[in-house]
Scaffold this active site. Structure first.
Site, PDB file in Angstrom:
ATOM      1  N   MET A  73      42.870  43.110  37.904  1.00  0.00           N
ATOM      2  CA  MET A  73      44.325  42.974  38.081  1.00  0.00           C
ATOM      3  C   MET A  73      45.007  42.559  36.777  1.00  0.00           C
ATOM      4  SD  MET A  73      44.184  40.985  41.741  1.00  0.00           S
ATOM      5  CE  MET A  73      42.734  40.022  41.373  1.00  0.00           C
ATOM      6  N   ASP A  88      41.926  47.879  53.592  1.00  0.00           N
ATOM      7  CA  ASP A  88      42.894  47.662  52.502  1.00  0.00           C
ATOM      8  C   ASP A  88      43.208  48.942  51.738  1.00  0.00           C
ATOM      9  OD1 ASP A  88      43.263  44.988  52.818  1.00  0.00           O
ATOM     10  OD2 ASP A  88      41.771  44.374  51.359  1.00  0.00           O
ATOM     11  N   LYS A 105      47.672  46.393  50.482  1.00  0.00           N
ATOM     12  CA  LYS A 105      48.543  45.538  49.680  1.00  0.00           C
ATOM     13  C   LYS A 105      48.759  46.194  48.330  1.00  0.00           C
ATOM     14  CE  LYS A 105      46.152  41.518  51.395  1.00  0.00           C
ATOM     15  NZ  LYS A 105      45.165  40.547  50.972  1.00  0.00           N
TER      16      LYS A 105
END
Ligand code: SAH
Length: 274
Positions: free
Chosen positions: A184, A49, A71
């Site tokens: 996040m 990732d 991502k």
């Protein structure tokens, strides 16, 4: 099961490989576990990732095939279904597949979903835990997530909230002597501040944002809950928001930034050091 996956099932060979879900930790390659390091070296294929640091990518063995499926927030470069299919395809081809994810694969990492995708194919798997961003960033920022004088509990929360539709129990988050760590959360800083203060948390509650924690580019921004959006605007991803009086300890315990000898105070009580 997609048509492509059904096709692979028909082809399931006897010498099926294996998928190993491995946590890469928050960035500093020295925080890889010994087991993660060994399995990376033995991998035929590594599927990784965006959060896997360049220093860790640099230790991928030359013989292995590495596939980036990074991502960006809200912009999935490779759809999850396609990542699942890649895992299945390479394992059914008899490969030892390392699925390498930032931090710990079972903490906001969709690790569970990827393993579930292997079940219909009877593909064997293992999980190697990693140091999650909360542990790594807090340690390197000098913020003990619990401390007998400050917090008896800690909670990890995803900031990936759909406005007005979140399932979060804000009242329980706003309680005293409790450390909050939002993953996040930068884009939702305004919602986080509003909700916590609406449910009774003081706007003077100390907070910290740790950007690119455990790496040479680490920055720690500190202030109060009232300043959360201002701080969040100054921070770049990946970053963690830590809320609670434990963040005050960073002033004295920030050993990592002192190693770098680059303490910068912007203005009081907003502080930033990298
Ligand atoms: N599985 C990962 C989390 C993935 S969610 C783990 O256990 O750490 C992605 C979020 O993790 C980012 O948006 C950020 O909030 C946090 N994060 C990951 N690495 C980070 C780092 N080095 N510094 C600060 N935050 C980080």
């Amino acid at each position: 099961m997609s048509q492509q996956d059904a096709f692979y099932t028909l082809l399931t060979p006897k010498n099926v490989g294996k998928v190993i879900l491995v946590g890469a930790g928050p960035g500093d390659p020295d925080l890889l576990t010994v087991k993660a390091m060994r399995l990376i070296q033995q991998a035929d294929v590594i599927i990784y990732d965006r959060l896997v640091s360049d220093e860790i990518i640099a230790i991928f063995p030359p013989h292995c095939q590495s596939i980036f499926v990074g991502k960006e927030a809200g912009n999935h470069c490779v759809p999850q279904q396609q990542i699942n299919s890649l895992l299945v395809k390479h394992a059914l081809a008899g490969k030892q597949v390392v699925r390498l994810k930032g931090g710990d694969p079972f903490i906001f990492g969709r690790g569970g979903e990827e393993l579930e995708a292997l079940l219909p194919f009877n593909i064997p798997f293992e999980v190697v835990p990693g140091i999650t961003a909360a542990s790594g960033c807090a340690a390197y920022a000098g913020i003990p997530l619990t401390h007998r004088d400050h917090a008896q509990s800690v909670q990890f929360i995803t900031g990936h909230l759909k406005q007005g539709q979140d399932q979060i129990d804000w009242l329980s988050l706003a309680r005293a002597k409790h450390t909050l760590v939002f993953y996040m959360g930068l884009n939702q800083s305004s919602v986080i501040r509003h909700k916590l203060s609406a449910y009774g948390m003081s706007l003077a509650t100390p907070i910290a944002i740790v950007e690119r924690g455990t790496t040479a580019q680490q920055r720690v921004l500190t202030g109060e809950l009232a300043q959360l959006e201002t701080l969040a605007k100054q921070a770049a991803s990946p970053a963690l928001i830590i809320i609670g009086s434990v963040t005050l300890l960073s002033q004295q315990l920030n050993w990592f930034s002192q190693l770098e000898n680059t303490v910068i105070n912007i203005e009081q009580p907003l502080q930033c050091y990298s």
